[in-house]
Design an enzyme around this catalytic site. Structure first.
Site, PDB file in Angstrom:
ATOM      1  N   GLY A 113       0.992   0.254   8.967  1.00  0.00           N
ATOM      2  CA  GLY A 113       2.264   0.955   8.802  1.00  0.00           C
ATOM      3  C   GLY A 113       3.067   0.825  10.072  1.00  0.00           C
ATOM      4  N   SER A 114       2.767   1.697  11.029  1.00  0.00           N
ATOM      5  CA  SER A 114       3.535   1.728  12.274  1.00  0.00           C
ATOM      6  C   SER A 114       3.551   0.380  12.986  1.00  0.00           C
ATOM      7  CB  SER A 114       2.942   2.777  13.218  1.00  0.00           C
ATOM      8  OG  SER A 114       2.793   4.009  12.553  1.00  0.00           O
ATOM      9  N   ASP A 140      -7.635   1.686   6.545  1.00  0.00           N
ATOM     10  CA  ASP A 140      -6.303   2.304   6.593  1.00  0.00           C
ATOM     11  C   ASP A 140      -6.251   3.310   7.733  1.00  0.00           C
ATOM     12  OD1 ASP A 140      -3.843   3.424   5.966  1.00  0.00           O
ATOM     13  OD2 ASP A 140      -4.460   4.251   4.037  1.00  0.00           O
ATOM     14  N   GLY A 141      -5.360   3.075   8.695  1.00  0.00           N
ATOM     15  CA  GLY A 141      -5.149   4.045   9.765  1.00  0.00           C
ATOM     16  C   GLY A 141      -5.311   3.442  11.147  1.00  0.00           C
ATOM     17  N   GLY A 150       1.338   9.296   9.515  1.00  0.00           N
ATOM     18  CA  GLY A 150       1.326   7.956  10.081  1.00  0.00           C
ATOM     19  C   GLY A 150       1.236   8.008  11.600  1.00  0.00           C
ATOM     20  N   GLY A 151       1.031   6.844  12.198  1.00  0.00           N
ATOM     21  CA  GLY A 151       1.108   6.719  13.645  1.00  0.00           C
ATOM     22  C   GLY A 151      -0.078   7.270  14.414  1.00  0.00           C
ATOM     23  N   HIS A 211       0.859  -1.185   0.000  1.00  0.00           N
ATOM     24  CA  HIS A 211       0.000   0.000   0.000  1.00  0.00           C
ATOM     25  C   HIS A 211       0.896   1.236   0.000  1.00  0.00           C
ATOM     26  CE1 HIS A 211      -3.759   2.148   1.031  1.00  0.00           C
ATOM     27  NE2 HIS A 211      -2.982   2.928   1.759  1.00  0.00           N
ATOM     28  N   ASP A 250       1.225   5.227   0.101  1.00  0.00           N
ATOM     29  CA  ASP A 250       0.507   6.442   0.477  1.00  0.00           C
ATOM     30  C   ASP A 250       1.113   7.665  -0.197  1.00  0.00           C
ATOM     31  OD1 ASP A 250      -1.608   5.557   2.072  1.00  0.00           O
ATOM     32  OD2 ASP A 250      -0.291   5.294   3.809  1.00  0.00           O
TER      33      ASP A 250
HETATM   34 ZN    ZN Z   1      -3.246   4.763   2.656  1.00  0.00          ZN
END
Ligand code: ZN
Length: 197
Positions: free
Chosen positions: A171-172, A149-150, A121-122, A10, A12
């Site tokens: 992500g994180s 997402d998130g 992010g995060g 993914h 961003d």
């Molecule tokens: Zn995204």
């Protein structure tokens, strides 16, 4: 990440207009493409997806996801991306009602629910995303993906899967420590367990 079993990368993309941050763009994706066999799920957090769709497809994006907030003619954006040979996804911010997607929900390959405000992010998961997933899921066919997402990690993966998400962006939770491969596999295990009836 391929060795860990990931199927999708993914990406961003942020333009500093639609979101208050700039991440990376076409040149980075061009460099990644030859070294990865992963499906490139390209999340365009940009104000003008039609203008930039072609370079992102040419750089190697397999799917382009645009934001419903940036257009009054979402069907045209989908058709434009398809015309370039890409798959098309649509995303919505935490402040946008799920019903904003209804005009294009039948024609997209993927719906991406943002569970944080896009741009950084995060961030912490916004629980309202669960209601949105539950509202969207029954309107999708089995060949359409529902992605979130998130703020996705070991605590939030089970509820989003139970609410209907089949594709989780992390992500994180994966990359903010040593051994990303191990963290990825652990998160995948937790998500798959939540899927069991
Ligand atoms: Zn995204």
């Amino acid at each position: 990440m391929e060795a860990a079993g990931a199927e999708v990368l993914h990406l961003d993309v942020m333009d500093g207009h639609f979101v208050p941050n700039i991440s990376f763009g076409v040149p980075v994706i061009e460099k990644l493409r030859p070294v990865s066999k992963l499906f490139f799920d390209t999340h365009l957090m940009i104000a003008d997806p039609v203008k930039y769709a072609e370079p992102f497809i040419k750089a190697g994006g397999n799917l382009l996801t645009f934001h419903i907030e940036v257009t009054d003619a979402p069907m045209k954006v989908v058709e434009h991306i398809r015309g370039l040979g890409g798959r098309a996804g649509v995303s919505l911010n935490p402040g946008t009602e799920a019903s904003a997607l209804w005009p294009v929900i039948e024609v997209v390959d993927l719906v991406l629910v943002m569970s944080v405000w896009p741009g950084f992010g995060g961030q912490k998961f916004i629980p309202d995303a669960l209601d949105k997933l539950r509202a969207i899921r029954p309107r999708l066919r089995p060949d359409q993906r529902l992605e979130v997402d998130g703020g996705i990690g070991p605590d939030t993966a089970p509820p989003v899967v139970r609410a209907g998400a089949d594709t989780l962006v992390a992500g994180s939770a994966v990359f903010s420590g040593p051994d990303a491969g191990l963290r990825f596999r652990e998160l995948e295990r937790i998500a798959l367990e939540a899927e069991q009836p």
